[in-house]
Scaffold this active site. Structure first.
Site, PDB file in Angstrom:
ATOM      1  N   ASN A   1       0.841  -1.193   0.000  1.00 25.61           N
ATOM      2  CA  ASN A   1       0.000   0.000   0.000  1.00 25.61           C
ATOM      3  C   ASN A   1       0.882   1.251   0.000  1.00 25.61           C
ATOM      4  O   ASN A   1       1.760   1.386   0.854  1.00 25.61           O
ATOM      5  CB  ASN A   1      -0.892   0.012   1.235  1.00 25.61           C
TER       6      ASN A   1
ATOM      7  N   GLU B   1       8.654  -4.655  -1.129  1.00 26.44           N
ATOM      8  CA  GLU B   1       7.479  -3.782  -1.035  1.00 26.44           C
ATOM      9  C   GLU B   1       7.830  -2.352  -1.429  1.00 26.44           C
ATOM     10  O   GLU B   1       6.995  -1.646  -2.016  1.00 26.44           O
ATOM     11  CB  GLU B   1       6.895  -3.822   0.378  1.00 26.44           C
TER      12      GLU B   1
END
Length: 825
Positions: free
Chosen positions: A259, A290
């Site tokens: 995210n 990530e």
């Protein structure tokens, strides 16, 4: 709920533009439900009919441009809209339910202190269970989020928290995001903050893990900072989002989720006890992976789910590249071979294999079926091949072009290849067809007599894949020759290679994606060559190649057990030692060996563990080898009174494992499997370790108790208890099939194929797939199990997540049955 189809998504994208999203969440309404108010600012290109996505407990109101609409029109989690051309504002008020399966807004209670924690995981089609939206990846919009939470909670999201009053948190407006990247994390989180290169950094973990968070923060922040510096240096685009927070959330389904500005990771990365170097490397890789997604996936987002590889393959490759170039984990590619590529090769052998890119995903849910080791590990290997094909300078120039041209928008495989072609000045159509758009893995072998390297192409997936690779030879553990070549045909002549050497290894540097098959002479030399082999990358290629040859029925599983005894005592690479040991005990001995040989082989592994433990404790006390050896002993020994009970009491332990509750649960689980631990003793241990990890350890140990009553209770808990979380279900499944007395669990083989599919009604896809995989009766490698499995797959009502899990597990079962038929005597 019907899954969004590609045709529906294209129609909505043609009609709608979403300009802004306002989301107000009220998390202070109790443990079951939360309030959700959404204002969607959008425009319609023409008059037309469309729909919103929303999955509420109760839909209180929906208004279009201030006009109330009939809430009763909601059906199958879709609300129909009839719009005229122009600007519109849609407001939706709803009550939503927290989930316990890791999808949507997941809420978990920490038994250590009774605190509750929430994280948002809106991947694929879970966003409508949190807020109303037009849920597809190509309708990105900026988000303004407000969260009401209990006064002692911290709120973290995609935008940095700005002022507020009392328990109301206002998050700064984001850059345009796809719906599946929107998250909110909330609870009484402990935090560590820092800053690097003008970017505010935050690490968050449960209050009960404050000590672990603070202890591991320096290394995690070091990797974070090094990754930022490296990616800034090669991408040509600075980090494009807000503060960079990493939230270690309880019961998170995946390893992590990218995210923007608020990465969510599983909190098992906040290691409670002794931790090995390979585990720290895995965590570092996840952190870097990530972060790479901030550019690949977040800044430039796939247009539709069939290009999901664009996210994962690049992040997989970039993370390993970054670790080698910018951190102390310079052996990251060795770890990739052992832990990642073996996962991908297994996926390639399954009937569910698929191309890296271009797989047809007619609807959103079907895309999840192609989210596996091919998307990650094979994709990363293909990227390495692309770099060998184009050159690194052209590759990086193409990346910069791609990121700049599509910033904050969407892209496809065609867009990516176009950027690469512009940078390199070459056509990639044939290369893409062979490597990206065709499934399958080639097999490479060396024929000594003719001095040739041979490429065998899979019959089911023919393709002309050019391989940039090397071939090396070894004698007495030392390299005697090496050559680099391009294999663009089915055979190539080898020059400058010592083919009289005992060991000849194709793809020795693991530069390509292929099955490395050893010739008979090399296989025969392994018992003497592998223990002394100096090249750790070559050792990894051999171990993973043997896994492939085992699955293909080309080597006797006993050879791998013999190699474990010979080679692992001297193994100094942490990833190889850990991965090879787990594969030997968890796959080779448990499944491939004939049943009447398994106990003796486990005893040999226990003795192996004791040998390594004694040497490591003397030479490097507290090091990774000591830890791996102790874990190997704990998993395999049957010495209840001399080893397991003292360790369970904290006696005779290596000093680094004293007080290590995670290690103690491994020991307690083995005691339970041996029938040496009652349920009351397990409960006593759980009360002494009132943590999530303790709870999971107790569930696994209880499920492992070898009595008919314990098995019946565990199976009922697994298949009918809807209060269990995703993690708890997996923990129960992990302990179920283990007793020496197979008759105790044999009746549940048939029940698996009815009871597990029935769980589809109350579990999300990700959790259901994990449970179905873990609970599959793979230990019973018989034609009868295969018959039941095939009958299950013949059903036309089987849930997609269960089907994929059964397909993959059955493929491995078929390999085991074939191996036993060939080598069982």
């Amino acid at each position: 709920m019907p899954s969004l189809t590609l045709a529906e998504a294209r129609a909505r994208a043609d009609l709608l533009t979403v300009s802004a999203m306002e989301v107000d969440l009220d998390l202070d309404q109790g443990a079951e439900h939360f309030g959700s108010v959404t204002r969607i600012h959008l425009s319609a290109a023409t008059d037309g009919e469309t729909f919103l996505d929303i999955d509420p407990v109760t839909l209180h109101a929906i208004r279009l441009d201030g006009r109330d609409l009939d809430t009763g029109m909601l059906a199958d989690k879709r609300y129909p809209l009839d719009l005229v051309a122009g600007e519109h504002v849609i407001e939706v008020e709803a009550t939503m339910a927290y989930s316990h399966d890791g999808e949507g807004l997941h809420r978990a209670t920490d038994p250590a202190d009774g605190n509750d924690y929430v994280y948002g995981h809106t991947f694929l089609d879970a966003a409508p269970s949190v807020f109303a939206c037009v849920d597809q990846p190509d309708l990105k919009a900026p988000y303004r989020v407000t969260v009401t939470a209990p006064s002692d909670w911290v709120v973290i999201g995609n935008g940095a928290a700005e002022g507020g009053e009392g328990a109301v948190w206002r998050l700064r407006e984001t850059k345009p995001l796809a719906t599946y990247f929107v998250t909110v994390c909330a609870g009484p989180y402990a935090q560590v903050r820092d800053e690097h290169d003008g970017i505010s950094l935050g690490l968050y973990g449960r209050a009960s893990l404050r000590a672990e968070l603070e202890a591991h923060a320096p290394e995690m922040l070091e990797v974070t900072k090094a990754s930022f510096d490296y990616f800034h240096s090669i991408f040509g685009v600075r980090y494009p989002f807000d503060d960079y927070d990493q939230v270690f959330a309880p019961e998170f389904n995946a390893g992590a989720m990218e995210n923007p500005g608020c990465v969510v990771l599983r909190d098992s990365y906040l290691f409670r006890g002794a931790v090995s170097r390979s585990e720290r490397l895995t965590r570092a890789n996840t952190i870097s992976h990530e972060m790479a997604h901030m550019w690949f996936g977040d800044l430039v987002t796939l247009r539709w789910w069939d290009d999901l590889w664009l996210n994962e393959s690049f992040a997989e490759y970039m993370a390993h590249r970054c670790l080698v170039a910018a951190t102390d984990f310079t052996d990251a590619w060795v770890d990739s071979t052992m832990a990642r590529k073996s996962w991908g090769y297994a996926a390639e052998r399954s009937p569910s294999t698929h191309p890296v890119a271009g797989s047809s995903a007619p609807d959103a849910r079907s895309a999840l079926a192609n989210f596996d080791g091919i998307s990650y590990a094979k994709g990363a290997a293909v990227i390495r091949q692309l770099i060998e094909y184009l050159g690194d300078e052209a590759f990086l120039a193409g990346i910069r072009d791609f990121l700049t041209r599509h910033s904050f928008g969407n892209a496809s495989l065609a867009d990516f290849l176009a950027a690469m072609e512009r940078a390199a000045g070459t056509d990639l159509d044939s290369w893409s067809t062979a490597w990206l758009e065709t499934a399958g893995v080639d097999a490479l072998s060396v024929e000594r007599e003719s001095a040739t390297l041979t490429r065998a192409v899979p019959e089911d997936h023919p393709a002309d894949r050019p391989h940039q690779l090397d071939v090396a030879t070894y004698s007495g553990g030392r390299e005697t020759s090496r050559t680099a070549l391009t294999l663009s045909e089915d055979t190539a002549t080898l020059h400058g290679i010592d083919l009289d050497a005992p060991l000849v290894l194709p793809n020795a540097g693991d530069l390509t994606w292929a099955t490395s098959l050893l010739d008979e002479r090399s296989l025969g030399a392994l018992l003497t060559e592998l223990p002394s082999l100096e090249d750790e990358q070559a050792r990894a290629v051999i171990w993973v190649g043997l896994r492939d040859q085992l699955a293909l029925g080309l080597v006797d599983p006993r050879l791998l057990v013999d190699l474990g005894e010979r080679a692992l005592p001297g193994e100094r690479n942490d990833s190889i030692l850990a991965s090879a040991g787990m594969h030997l005990t968890g796959k080779v001995i448990r499944n491939y060996l004939p049943e009447d040989e398994q106990a003796a082989a486990r005893s040999r592994m226990a003795d192996l563990g004791e040998r390594i433990l004694a040497e490591a404790s003397a030479a490097d006390p507290g090091g990774s080898r000591e830890l791996h050896a102790a874990r190997l002993v704990a998993r395999t020994t049957t010495d209840v009174e001399g080893r397991l009970r003292p360790w369970a009491k904290g006696e005779d332990l290596p000093p680094s494992l004293v007080g290590d509750d995670d290690f103690r649960w491994i020991v307690l689980g083995q005691l339970a499997r041996q029938g040496a631990l009652r349920a009351e003793e397990i409960e006593q241990a759980r009360r002494a370790d009132r943590t999530m990890t303790g709870n999971l350890g107790a569930l696994t140990a209880t499920a492992a108790i070898p009595t008919a009553d314990a098995k019946a209770a565990a199976w009922a808990d697994l298949t009918t208890n809807r209060e269990r979380s995703n993690y708890e279900l997996v923990a129960i499944a992990a302990g179920f099939w283990g007793p020496e007395d197979r008759d105790l669990v044999r009746p549940y083989i048939e029940r698996y194929f009815t009871d597990i599919p029935a769980m589809a009604g109350h579990l999300g896809d990700s959790a259901l797939g994990r449970v179905a995989s873990m609970a599959y009766p793979s230990r019973f490698a018989t034609p009868e199990t295969l018959e039941l499995s095939r009958a299950c797959l013949a059903r036309d009502d089987l849930d997609m997540a269960v089907r994929r899990a059964v397909v993959d597990a059955q493929a491995e079962l078929e390999q085991v049955v074939a191996s036993r038929a060939r080598y069982g005597a």
